[in-house]
Each structure stands twice: as C-alpha cells, then as structure tokens.
Enzyme design. Structure first.
Site, mmCIF file in Angstrom:
data_model
loop_
_atom_site.group_PDB
_atom_site.id
_atom_site.type_symbol
_atom_site.label_atom_id
_atom_site.label_comp_id
_atom_site.label_asym_id
_atom_site.label_seq_id
_atom_site.Cartn_x
_atom_site.Cartn_y
_atom_site.Cartn_z
ATOM 1 N N GLU A 1 -10.059 16.136 -24.012
ATOM 2 C CA GLU A 1 -10.929 15.369 -23.104
ATOM 3 C C GLU A 1 -10.539 15.809 -21.705
ATOM 4 O O GLU A 1 -9.375 15.698 -21.323
ATOM 5 C CB GLU A 1 -10.712 13.869 -23.299
ATOM 6 C CG GLU A 1 -11.152 13.361 -24.676
ATOM 7 C CD GLU A 1 -12.598 13.674 -25.013
ATOM 8 O OE1 GLU A 1 -13.418 13.790 -24.085
ATOM 9 O OE2 GLU A 1 -12.906 13.832 -26.205
ATOM 10 N N CYS B 1 -10.803 9.963 -14.816
ATOM 11 C CA CYS B 1 -11.729 11.015 -15.229
ATOM 12 C C CYS B 1 -13.161 10.498 -15.139
ATOM 13 O O CYS B 1 -14.103 11.246 -14.949
ATOM 14 C CB CYS B 1 -11.402 11.449 -16.640
ATOM 15 S SG CYS B 1 -11.251 10.038 -17.728
HETATM 16 P P1 NAD Z 1 -3.666 18.631 -15.632
HETATM 17 O O1 NAD Z 1 -4.669 19.439 -16.370
HETATM 18 O O2 NAD Z 1 -3.103 19.182 -14.385
HETATM 19 O O3 NAD Z 1 -2.418 18.337 -16.594
HETATM 20 C C1 NAD Z 1 -2.600 17.758 -17.867
HETATM 21 C C2 NAD Z 1 -1.408 18.111 -18.720
HETATM 22 O O4 NAD Z 1 -1.477 19.500 -19.046
HETATM 23 C C3 NAD Z 1 -0.067 17.897 -18.027
HETATM 24 O O5 NAD Z 1 0.857 17.368 -18.963
HETATM 25 C C4 NAD Z 1 0.304 19.295 -17.613
HETATM 26 O O6 NAD Z 1 1.679 19.475 -17.421
HETATM 27 C C5 NAD Z 1 -0.192 20.062 -18.820
HETATM 28 N N1 NAD Z 1 -0.323 21.509 -18.637
HETATM 29 C C6 NAD Z 1 -0.620 22.200 -17.520
HETATM 30 N N2 NAD Z 1 -0.628 23.531 -17.787
HETATM 31 C C7 NAD Z 1 -0.341 23.672 -19.108
HETATM 32 C C8 NAD Z 1 -0.208 24.775 -19.998
HETATM 33 N N3 NAD Z 1 -0.382 26.020 -19.573
HETATM 34 N N4 NAD Z 1 0.103 24.523 -21.273
HETATM 35 C C9 NAD Z 1 0.265 23.274 -21.718
HETATM 36 N N5 NAD Z 1 0.142 22.184 -20.945
HETATM 37 C C10 NAD Z 1 -0.154 22.378 -19.656
HETATM 38 O O7 NAD Z 1 -4.315 17.190 -15.406
HETATM 39 P P2 NAD Z 1 -3.754 15.945 -14.580
HETATM 40 O O8 NAD Z 1 -3.783 16.284 -13.125
HETATM 41 O O9 NAD Z 1 -2.501 15.428 -15.169
HETATM 42 O O10 NAD Z 1 -4.899 14.870 -14.906
HETATM 43 C C11 NAD Z 1 -6.113 14.887 -14.227
HETATM 44 C C12 NAD Z 1 -7.187 15.580 -15.029
HETATM 45 O O11 NAD Z 1 -7.287 14.968 -16.307
HETATM 46 C C13 NAD Z 1 -8.551 15.449 -14.391
HETATM 47 O O12 NAD Z 1 -9.240 16.663 -14.506
HETATM 48 C C14 NAD Z 1 -9.223 14.365 -15.235
HETATM 49 O O13 NAD Z 1 -10.627 14.402 -15.224
HETATM 50 C C15 NAD Z 1 -8.648 14.636 -16.576
HETATM 51 N N6 NAD Z 1 -8.709 13.457 -17.432
HETATM 52 C C16 NAD Z 1 -9.681 13.414 -18.383
HETATM 53 C C17 NAD Z 1 -9.794 12.301 -19.206
HETATM 54 C C18 NAD Z 1 -10.877 12.219 -20.263
HETATM 55 O O14 NAD Z 1 -10.785 11.361 -21.124
HETATM 56 N N7 NAD Z 1 -11.877 13.081 -20.210
HETATM 57 C C19 NAD Z 1 -8.905 11.236 -19.056
HETATM 58 C C20 NAD Z 1 -7.909 11.327 -18.091
HETATM 59 C C21 NAD Z 1 -7.819 12.445 -17.286
#
Ligand code: NAD
Length: 543
Positions: free
Chosen positions: A293, A327
């Site tokens: 998501e 999000c």
């Molecule tokens: P992010 O994508 O920066 O990080 C999410 C997770 O991915 C973190 O734990 C991060 O460390 C990890 N990550 C980053 N690079 C990685 C890699 N190469 N391999 C594995 N893991 C990796 O997101 P964020 O800033 O923590 O959260 C905000 C984002 O999340 C926004 O885009 C928001 O829209 C989205 N979000 C979506 C939903 C939904 O249900 N659609 C819900 C909450 C947040």
C-alpha cells in the site's frame, strides 16, 4: 488436539477515549509521557527472542522538540538479517503447526493488553516519537491496532470455513496453509498500527516474519514488540530488524526463502523493491506474494450543490490532521466558482484557528512533521509554489525548524489543474485548490481522474443525488477508498477496508479477509471413499 469447531469472539471496534480535561486517560497519558521523557533507552534488534546490539546506532528524537533524544536504536546489517531469516525458519516449524485457536489467542490477548495496561505506553511513544496529538495517536496506535488484531482473527476463521462442495462418494476439503519461507514486513513512520499489523497479519495465519520499521518510528515499534512478547508470541515468529532500507532490504529480498513482502510506504520504494525481487526470481524458492500500500494524491471534489460548511470542516481535517502525513490526506481540491468565495472566506477564517505546537499541549491540533528530510522536501514544494505565477497562498506558507519541524497549514490556489502540487504526493500540511468554471464539471472530473498517477482516496461533496451518482461513476477508478460528503481520511478496520490502485498499491485491503488470503497457500484435498477398481469407462463397451 482439540475436537471442536471453535468460534472466535465477534469483533467490535475499540471505543475511542476522549482525553477530555479531568479524564483518567488524560492524566495517565500525560504521566506516561513525562516518565518516558525522563530517560533514554537503547533499542536492540530482536532475533529469535534474543536482544542484539550491533553498535551501529541512530538516535530517536521528538520531532516537535528535536533536541530531545529519547534514546538510540541499533541497526541491522546483512549478517543480522541472515540470522533473522534462519531464526524465523526455525520458529516456523512449530508456529505453523500450532493449533490455530492457540495461535490467535496470542493476538486476542495482545489486543486486550493494548486496550488496557499498554494503551498509555503505546500512545505516549507514538505522540513523542511521531508527533501525533492524543486523538491522532488514540485512533491509530490504540484503536486501529486493537481492531486489526481482533478483526483479523475473525476474518481468518471466516476464510477457513470457506469449503468446496462435495459429490456422492467424494469429500473435497480446503486447507489454509501458511506460506513456506518468511514474510518481510516493512512499515512506514506514519501509523504505529500499520507497523503492528504488517508482521502480525501474516503471523496470525501461521507465517513467520522479519519486521523492519521506519527509522523515524522505531521507538513505538519496539514497544509493540515488547507488548507482543508479553502476549506470548513465541521467539523467532516476528524478528525485529530496524535499520537502513537497503541494508536490511537487500539481503531480505534476495533471500531464496522470501515468501512474501507486506509493505506500506512510498511508491518509489515499493517499485524498487518489486524490481529487486523480480531480478532475483530465478534464485527464489517461491513466487513471493507482494502486497504494498503506497502513496496517494487524495482529492476532495466539490459540486456546486455542496454543503459549504461540511466542505470546510472536511478540508481542514482531511488536509491538516497529523500534519497531512496520512497516505489518505486530502492534498488537492476541485471547487466550483459559484461557491468559491463563500468557501474561501469561511475556510481561511477557520484555518486561522488551527493551533500547532507541542503535542503535550492538548489545545494543539497539529504537531511537527516527522524529520529533517520531510521538512526539507515539503518546504521545497512551498518554495516552488511561492516562486510560481500559477499559484497564490491563502493560508500558511511559513515554516520554522529551530525547535522542531513545524510547517504551517498551507493552502495554495492554482490556475493550473496540472500544477506540480496538484499532482505529486507532498506528504505534509499542504493543500492545493483548483477553482473550476461550473459548466466545466465534466472536464474537471476528467482532470481529477487522470492528472495524478495515484488512486488511493477521494471524496465528493454534493447535495444533489444525481450529481453524486454521476461523479462517483466518472471517478470509479481514481480511488480505492471513496467518500460521499465526508473527508477522505479516517478509515476504520471492519468498516472501510483500506487500499488503493494504480500507483497507490496492490489494493489488498489491510485489515480484511482479502489481505489475509495473501498470506495463505491453499491445499485442495479430494478424498474418494470407494475408488474405481477398473480403469475402463462404460462408453468403451461398444459392440
Ligand atoms: P518510505 O517509503 O520512505 O519508507 C517505508 C519503509 O520502507 C521504511 O521502513 C523504510 O525504511 C523502508 N525502505 C526504504 N528503502 C527500502 C529498501 N530499499 N528496501 C526495503 N525497505 C526500504 O515511506 P515513509 O516516509 O515511512 O511513509 C510515507 C509513505 O507511506 C507515503 O508515501 C505514504 O503515502 C505511504 N503510506 C501509504 C499507506 C497506504 O495504506 N497506502 C499508509 C501509510 C503510508
């Protein structure tokens, strides 16, 4: 082995506590925050139940009071990830075979602990480390996570009771097995409940997991691990591996034992993860289930018959609660010229009343954005709009990071429906409005549908029923969660299963049976009671 068909408790949504002045929950929460702030903690990795300290550490801070350090956490690297995979696979042998009623009892107990003795701790850690107000934390870290655990248990039993028909002499059965291998759960900073759900949803149906929380939300995530331990989760079922995305992600995703990824976060990270998994597919034991998501560019679309007061309140809550870091947060709006001046006047007056500051002061509606990186990204968008001829500010536009990462609730009005801040996810308290000519409803709906790559949430406002029908139809694929005369945020487990399409994710609806099914591998079994002893068919007896 037990010989009964058990029925699990029928789930009900956790009631939201008010935290009104003088309430016991408010006193307890304030005391808990003081207690947590008075000490610094060291968060280890937890692998196979053992605490591991790598010495490679990072600080956990308070975003609205950035000099206050809550502690440090240790970061995992390749070696620890490999150890975590081994420990998960070892734990899987017993966990996947544990009678399901005992497995799910652990999560029902966790829900009960969070509802009672752990509530103030998980709320306080979320308020301090993620800068949520008491209400925002309560609906996320307490209520939503309790709901995830209680409802998922119920959905699991519903799935298991789905069985095929059988014919005379034959009994057909479906068995809902755990996936082989391990699930890699990767969570974002903005919802404590999502972190708590991403590993536990697969675990509930018998899987084992590695959980990598977001670096800016390790503090609350660690406390969830402690809660799960108290609830009786066996060692190794969920292994806690905070650290940098790529350092933890790459060894996990290139492991041949990877059975699934349960991700919530940004679109670009998810797309890269998918590529890494795809590139490694020929080395993998399985086709990993990939559930993600991701981002959103969520809209509010008003019709000329919209109730303006309802629209004002939905826009303020939808765009600015939790500093727009949901999000589902409303971040673009389409409003007809005929109601624009009334809306603008009321809206600007109301936004002036929005208070921002330390979340320990309960009169504040907003806290700080999560960290320096987010602060810089969001303020870049504000600067961009400030320099553009196509945009003007009607609220906010100022920011200050001397104490914490504070950005005012900002509203941009643009003349261009494809303006940068109308189409890109900003993930901060920035709303962009496009005012359309009433007679251009149709083409504006087209623009709303096609301008952005995302399709997560959206809301339409109209009092004319035919207009609602028409708009909902035109925007059919532009949001996975669609609201009529309501803000596009605040989905509740069991009521509005959550997830979007297009660049917003695989739409597997967190907290629903649809999601749990992704973590199960069905074995179909056919038993024939009196099998044929002659291979010849009667039609072959031709004279
Ligand atoms: P992010 O994508 O920066 O990080 C999410 C997770 O991915 C973190 O734990 C991060 O460390 C990890 N990550 C980053 N690079 C990685 C890699 N190469 N391999 C594995 N893991 C990796 O997101 P964020 O800033 O923590 O959260 C905000 C984002 O999340 C926004 O885009 C928001 O829209 C989205 N979000 C979506 C939903 C939904 O249900 N659609 C819900 C909450 C947040």
């Amino acid at each position: 082995m037990s010989n009964a068909y058990f029925k699990v408790p029928i789930p009900v949504n956790e009631p939201i506590k008010s935290y009104k002045p003088g309430s016991p929950e408010k006193e307890e929460l304030k005391a808990k925050m003081l207690e947590l702030k008075s000490k610094q903690i060291e968060v280890p990795l937890i692998i196979g139940g053992k605490e591991i300290r790598t010495g490679n550490t990072a600080e956990m801070i308070i975003p609205h009071n950035k000099k206050h350090v809550l502690g440090v956490y240790h970061k995992a690297g390749k070696e620890e990830v490999e150890e975590a995979i081994e420990s998960a696979l070892e734990a899987r042998k017993e966990w996947s075979e544990m009678p399901w009623e005992h497995r799910v009892s652990i999560f029902l107990k966790a829900a009960e602990l969070l509802s009672g003795p752990w509530r103030s701790t998980i709320n306080a850690t979320t308020m301090l480390n993620q800068s949520k107000t008491a209400f925002q934390s309560e609906i996320d870290a307490a209520c939503e996570l309790i709901d995830f655990w209680n409802f998922n248990v119920y959905y699991m039993t519903q799935l298991m009771s789905d069985q095929p028909i059988s014919t005379k002499g034959v009994w057909n059965r479906l068995e809902y097995r755990a996936l082989e291998g391990f699930v890699f759960a990767v969570s974002p900073f903005n919802f404590t409940s999502i972190g708590g759900n991403l590993g536990t949803a697969p675990a509930m149906v018998g899987n084992v997991a590695l959980w990598k929380p977001a670096s800016s939300a390790v503090y609350s995530a660690y406390h969830i691990m402690l809660l799960l331990k108290e609830a009786g989760l066996p060692d190794g079922v969920i292994n806690f591996v905070p650290g940098s995305g790529s350092q933890v992600g790459n060894p996990a995703m290139t492991s041949k034992h990877l059975a699934g990824v349960h991700f919530t976060g940004s679109t670009s990270v998810f797309q890269n993860m998918w590529k890494t998994i795809a590139e490694n597919l020929s080395e993998s034991n399985y086709y990993p289930r990939i559930v993600g998501e991701t981002g959103g560019k969520d809209f509010i679309f008003a019709h000329p018959t919209a109730d303006v007061d309802a629209l004002v309140s939905a826009t303020i809550r939808g765009a600015f609660e939790y500093q727009g870091q949901k999000c589902s947060a409303a971040s673009r709006m389409y409003i007809p010229k005929s109601i624009w001046s009334e809306f603008k006047e009321k809206y600007v007056a109301e936004v002036k009343d929005v208070k921002m500051g330390d979340v320990e002061d309960f009169t504040n509606f907003m806290g700080a954005v999560i960290d320096q990186g987010a602060y810089e990204t969001i303020t870049e968008y504000i600067k961009y709009a400030d320099e553009s001829d196509e945009a003007e500010f009607i609220t906010g536009g100022k920011y200050n990071d001397s104490e914490g990462f504070f950005i005012e609730p900002t509203t941009i009005v643009t003349t261009n429906p494809n303006f940068k801040t109308m189409v890109e996810e900003i993930f901060g308290p920035v709303m962009t409005i496009f005012v359309y000519e009433d007679e251009k409803l149709d083409e504006t709906l087209e623009s709303c549908d096609t301008a952005s790559a995302y399709a997560l949430t959206g809301a339409i406002f109209a009092q004319d029923r035919k207009a609602l029908v028409y708009m909902a139809d035109r925007l059919k694929n532009s949001a996975g969660n669609f609201y009529f005369n309501d803000k596009p945020t605040g989905a509740v487990v069991g009521q509005q299963p959550f997830g979007g399409g297009r660049a917003s994710g695989t739409n597997d609806k967190a907290g629903s049976a649809m999601n749990l099914l992704r973590w199960m591998s069905v074995r179909t079994m056919k038993e024939t009671f009196d099998p044929p002893k002659n291979w010849r068919y009667p039609f072959m007896d031709e004279k």
